[in-house]
Design an enzyme around this catalytic site. Structure first.
Site, PDB file in Angstrom:
ATOM      1  N   CYS A 143     -22.719 -18.217 129.930  1.00 12.35           N
ATOM      2  CA  CYS A 143     -21.577 -17.330 129.719  1.00 12.35           C
ATOM      3  C   CYS A 143     -21.964 -16.031 129.026  1.00 12.35           C
ATOM      4  O   CYS A 143     -21.192 -15.080 129.012  1.00 12.35           O
ATOM      5  CB  CYS A 143     -20.500 -18.054 128.923  1.00 12.35           C
TER       6      CYS A 143
ATOM      7  N   HIS B  30     -12.337 -15.765 132.717  1.00  9.65           N
ATOM      8  CA  HIS B  30     -13.733 -15.925 132.305  1.00  9.65           C
ATOM      9  C   HIS B  30     -14.672 -15.996 133.519  1.00  9.65           C
ATOM     10  O   HIS B  30     -15.120 -17.063 133.894  1.00  9.65           O
ATOM     11  CB  HIS B  30     -13.840 -17.199 131.447  1.00  9.65           C
TER      12      HIS B  30
END
Lengths: 139, 399
Positions: B87, B343
């Site tokens: 991420c 996200h």
């Protein structure tokens, strides 16, 4: 050195293998290249007691591809008597774990291994050995 | 070695959400051209491409994307490379791009990322995300990312002696807040949705990994983001609104089982944040607002503590007392965060930069932070395997 193959073979026989540091005395498990405490490479293979206590857990209802047939399953982190933490599955129904909740934390367990089918991306292409935690006290 | 000051010329971000009809390359190109159009430079000024992507292999059957992207957007032949740090992919790319410009390797580069997790579907998406846990010792048990933060939430409850039900109510407020802000951000995945979410809605939604429910989790997202940066001298010559990069930090750790109880203290984040504060010559008190990695509700609480804004064990109280809301002491995630905005893993880090830059320039009209001069980003890769913090401000770094 203890290979992951050797580590999982031992787990299937109910033994937890790790490394004992000849410099600082700490145990490293699962095994890795250096002592997890002091980075020494002066390590020897050691069998751990295979006992520990639950530090956290979660019942998984949504699984990744390759694990979906196993839901709901309870993933737990256990602190072994010698200090290291390992990740595995708690041998208890998911709903039961959720019902008990936080009181499961601290409960004593014994560690063994159970073989599951492997999946496309798992590093061991023959099998997937999961550390299984059995509760030593009735809940 | 003395570093040059570096500034942001332009930022771009696609709408986050579902993009079944755009490739990873298309999503990057769209974000890049938004950034390029406000940078007042020519394509030939851009000397290198830094691209963040996490799992193009699994979602789109594509690795090695940076060269294709450079060619597609008109940067044929520039050195281009992909960065993968789960991420935090585009945040690591951003830091490397910054360091290259700061050390005089380049004057002007583009950095960003793209990802397509929504389009991949939940089962593949969940497996792809789980490639960021220890592939052997955590994956064998079927540990997922909601699982990682569910484990953390239970440790937090135990360690700080906050009953799990009470902690969950406070965690739910993170979702309520971030959905409220995401619902007014036109580029957010949940624009115009869930703006009136209630604590009970979060607690009663479907359990994903107990105790975390669906609304404790950020969504799967497709999207892209891009930032063009240059030496401050270069920037001041071409634009009149540069935002300066004041400090960056990065640290990391092994698997959850190596970090043990420290997972709730997020030691790599503490180290990365301290590195960024040191470089910027600032303290947590100097930060006006933050865009934080709220992949799960508990993650935002843990992050605000490790970054030095609240004491360990007090982050849950801080959200409950309003301190991290838009009019509080430290607005956290005014753009909606990962929970409200979405996200798209490899694009997330530079989308946080996008939001901070827009906010500092006074262009974040729908949820402005008053008198903001210094903003900070925080991006977490994996189960604390990689942590990156970036501090940006309206003025050059104080000596």
């Amino acid at each position: 050195m203890v290979t992951f193959q050797e580590y999982f073979d031992a787990l299937l026989e109910g033994k937890v293998l790790g490394l004992k540091c000849n410099d600082c005395g700490a145990y490293t498990c699962p095994p890795k290249a250096v002592c997890d405490n002091c980075n020494s490479r002066n390590l020897e293979k050691a069998e751990l007691s295979g006992k520990g206590r639950i530090m956290s857990f979660t019942t998984t209802y949504i699984a990744p591809a390759g694990y979906d047939k196993e839901v709901p399953y309870v993933v737990a982190m256990v602190e072994l008597e010698e200090g290291p933490w390992i990740v595995g599955r708690l041998d208890i129904a998911g709903e039961k774990a959720d019902e008990i909740g936080q009181d499961l934390i601290g409960e004593e367990v014994a560690v063994s291994g159970k073989e599951f089918p492997t999946e496309m991306f798992y590093p061991d292409k023959k099998r997937r050995v999961v550390p299984v935690f059995k509760l030593l006290t009735g809940v | 070695m003395e570093k040059r000051d570096v500034a942001v010329l332009g930022v771009g971000q696609t709408k986050f959400g579902y993009h079944s009809d755009k490739t990873l390359v298309d999503l990057f190109a769209e974000a890049f051209y938004e950034a390029f159009e406000e940078s007042n430079i020519e394509l030939k000024d851009i000397e290198a491409l830094y691209y963040g992507n996490f799992v193009g292999e699994m979602t789109d059957g594509s690795a090695n994307l940076s060269g294709f992207i450079a060619d597609d957007i008109g940067l044929k032949g520039v050195p281009a490379r992909r960065f993968e740090a789960a991420c935090a992919s585009s945040s690591v790319a951003f830091r490397e791009a910054y360091l290259a410009v700061a050390h005089g390797m380049y004057d002007c580069v583009v950095v960003g990322g793209s990802e397509r997790l929504y389009n991949a579907g939940t089962a593949i998406g969940t497996r792809a995300l789980a490639t960021a846990v220890d592939g052997l010792h955590e994956m064998t048990a079927g540990l997922t990312f909601p699982g990682v933060f569910a484990l953390a939430a239970r440790i937090y409850s135990k360690k700080y002696e906050i009953p799990m039900d009470e902690l969950h109510e406070k965690m739910a407020l993170v979702s309520v807040k971030n959905h409220k802000y995401g619902a007014i951000n036109p580029k957010a995945q949940f624009y115009n949705k869930f703006g009136d979410l209630k604590v009970e809605d979060v607690l009663k939604s479907k359990v994903i990994c107990s105790p975390l429910t669906l609304f404790d989790c950020c969504p799967m997202t497709d999207g892209g983001s891009a930032v063009i940066i240059a030496s401050a001298d270069f920037a001041e010559d071409v634009i009149d609104n540069p935002v300066y990069i004041l400090g960056t930090g990065q640290s990391g750790a092994g698997g959850l089982f190596r970090q043990k109880e420290d997972i709730i203290r997020a030691i790599p984040r503490k180290k990365a944040a301290e590195m960024a504060y040191r470089e910027a010559n600032l303290t947590p008190n100097d930060i006006d607002f933050v865009e934080i990695h709220d992949c799960f509700t508990i993650a935002e609480i843990i992050a605000t503590e490790a970054m030095g804004f609240f004491e360990y064990g007090k982050g849950a109280d801080a959200i409950a007392e309003g301190e991290t809301w838009i009019d509080g002491k430290l607005p956290v995630n005014p753009d909606g965060g990962l929970i409200g905005k979405g996200h798209p893993v490899g694009a997330t880090g530079t989308s946080q930069i996008y939001s901070v830059v827009k906010q500092l320039r006074g262009e974040f009209k729908y949820n402005p932070v008053k008198n903001a001069e210094v903003g900070m980003t925080d991006t977490l890769g994996g189960d604390f395997g990689t942590l990156v913090n970036v501090i940006l401000g309206l003025h050059r770094r104080g000596k």
